[in-house]
Design a protein around this motif. Sequence first.
Motif, PDB file in Angstrom:
ATOM      1  N   ILE A   1       2.070 -10.077  -8.460  1.00 24.52           N
ATOM      2  CA  ILE A   1       1.306 -10.435  -7.265  1.00 24.52           C
ATOM      3  C   ILE A   1       1.533  -9.398  -6.170  1.00 24.52           C
ATOM      4  CG2 ILE A   1       1.074 -12.177  -5.454  1.00 24.52           C
ATOM      5  CD1 ILE A   1       1.936 -14.231  -7.646  1.00 24.52           C
ATOM      6  N   TRP A   2       2.782  -8.996  -6.020  1.00 24.46           N
ATOM      7  CA  TRP A   2       3.101  -7.950  -5.040  1.00 24.46           C
ATOM      8  C   TRP A   2       2.272  -6.705  -5.334  1.00 24.46           C
ATOM      9  CZ3 TRP A   2       4.696  -2.957  -4.817  1.00 24.46           C
ATOM     10  CH2 TRP A   2       5.215  -2.510  -3.602  1.00 24.46           C
TER      11      TRP A   2
ATOM     12  N   PHE B   1       3.569  -9.742   0.498  1.00 31.16           N
ATOM     13  CA  PHE B   1       2.682 -10.746  -0.069  1.00 31.16           C
ATOM     14  C   PHE B   1       1.548 -11.109   0.877  1.00 31.16           C
ATOM     15  CE2 PHE B   1       6.625 -11.065  -2.354  1.00 31.16           C
ATOM     16  CZ  PHE B   1       6.167 -11.029  -3.666  1.00 31.16           C
TER      17      PHE B   1
END
Lengths: 434, 286
Positions: free
Chosen positions: B33-34, B52
């Motif tokens: 996700i990062w 994030f």
Amino acid sequence: MFRRRSRRAIRIVPLLMAALLLASCAVPGTGEDRPVTLTYWSWTSGSQELADRFNATHDHIRVTFEKVPAGTAGGYSKMFNAVKAGKAPDVVAVEYPQLPGFVTQQVLQPLDPYGVTDLGDQYPDWAWRQVALGGQVYGLPMNIGPTVMFYRTDLFAEYGLTPPTTWEEFRTTAETVAAEHPGVTLTNFGTNDAALLAGLAWQAGARWFDSGSGHWQVDATDEAGARFAGYWESLVDDGLVTARPTFAEQHVTQLQQGTSLTVLAAPWTAANIQRFAPDLAGRWGAAPLPAWPEGPASGNYGGSSLAVPRGADHPEEAMEFIRWVSTSPDAVEAVAQVNTSYPANTTLTDHWGTAIEAANPYVAGMDLPAAAGAAARTVNPAWEWGPDMTEGFARLVDEATAWIGRPEGIRTALARWQDATVDQLRQRGFTVPE
Amino acid sequence: MTTPRTTGNRWTGRATATTLVAIAALYTLMPLIWLLFGVTKTLPELYASNGFSPSAGFHVLGNIADLFRQDDGIFARWILNTAVYALGGAAAATLLSVAAGYAFDKFDFRGKGKWYALVIAGVLVPNTAIVVPLYLLMSNFQLTDTMWSVLIPVMVNPFGVYLARAYSSGAIPGELLEAARLDGAGELRTFFQVGLRLMAPGALTIFLIQFIGIWNNFFLPLVMITDNDLFTLGQGLFTWNSAVGQNPDYTRMVVVGSAVATLPLLALFIPLQRRWRAGMAEGSLK
């Protein structure tokens, strides 16, 4: 390298067939002018540009640049292995701290037979001493990193500050900033940058290594070292500067938000500041580092030399390329397009000043050429590097990261580093007096 | 009396398992996700903003365009190289493993047990330990810094031989081979037309294991290859990452490049996942 040979071998097959076909016609000497191909291993910014510019202006030599991992991240061990395996490239970039290690490990050729000794007076004395080791020259300095201070001209003006010229003034300025502008600090003392730590100690008059007696003496905790360490410890302890990893998230945020007003660094750092804080164009100035009571002095922070490994296929041609890189305005011009590193050759510095300000609007107006020139002239000439700085720096980063920010942190880090370095050198068979 | 307790146990057991899986999933997915957020950012944003949170603008296309322009567009070349190493190496390793596993399972020959022990010993030797000896070996044959120096070592996978033998013993009835032989097929033909076909799911498992292994293989190419045109993705990204002190913008290239480098694996895995799982299970049961 083999690949080149194999390509050549493949090329030879059709050539042979053509030769058989044309045997009766006997066209003489078509292949004789084929240029010599050099392999050039480096990771430094601007290397590709140097090779391109050289190839565009030279017919008889072709330089193939191959990017290797940064020296301390594996590039140097790759060079060592290649030389040991008989697969040496023709030209390698070596930073000054690693040159003694390369020489003691017999990885490099002395360049004296190629007529480099007459170039000595084109470089600052201290820079020449970095490449002339044990009576032989092992590399030509390409660029150097005389320590300078970048500061936010706009915020200095707004806060009514002038760039401090002594460390005493630097502390007073830091106190003013801390008192009048909460959340703002004058600078960040990098906790993860061993080369900067060394540069600042160097400026303070420290001398970590001394081979003058014929043996390696290690002393990171002498009077000059203690003075430099104690000074920064008190700034950190009193909350006048932050102590964080250089150019990591927090530090970059500080710079972008204008809550850290100066960066202690070298000319090449300008390009990094530019990339991290592109919106701050026109708001930076450069000045020499504040001085200790003895008067203006600088250390060196970064820069590299070009050298010829043992077993290189074409040392003569390699030297021609290296000489061009280190002495030609053309080379300076090529590199100025992509970075802001300061040329080691004093005959090129004016040219660099013009080129860098023309090529890079972010740098123009910083007064960087003047500050860098002044710094380059006052670098302490006595400094020496030890015989294994790749490991030396790695260990120093570990100690610095662990200790800086704690009470007496810098002194502890340096003392621990010194002990470990002495142990390691003895283990490797060097004689290290107490 | 016992029923409620069992239900209670099952519930707590299920809750614990779910929590553990959720933690594991989060742990696995966070970096991804990062990375996805990172792809949208400019260099200053990568450093100054929360990892994030999305970028203030949308820089995905520009970042990808820059990635394929960096260093004269060498990234595309690295993708191609990695594909050649991974596809070629995995295909060869699969064929060799399946053939060897089949032979170990279906034939009796002198010293079979010892040879097989040698293969198992090969599984136990860490790959990293043999890289430098391999370098010296390749150096003797003048093969360092060529594609062969990476391809040849990854064409052999002792673990694949082990899997193939297990799979062969379960998937190929000896009677079938007898029948093929009786029908007049030679041993090679029997292997390729009967054995290999029955072992296809097992072969796919070996292929995928080897493919991922080569795709992520780092140390071997790092030691063998210096020519930038022969780099793998991992090696190229590592080299860029090591040069961020010289040019911080490589950080952005490494972030975007890492994201792009995961795409081929996803493209290969999602369609093959079901079959792969089946292959793994079958192989392990027999």
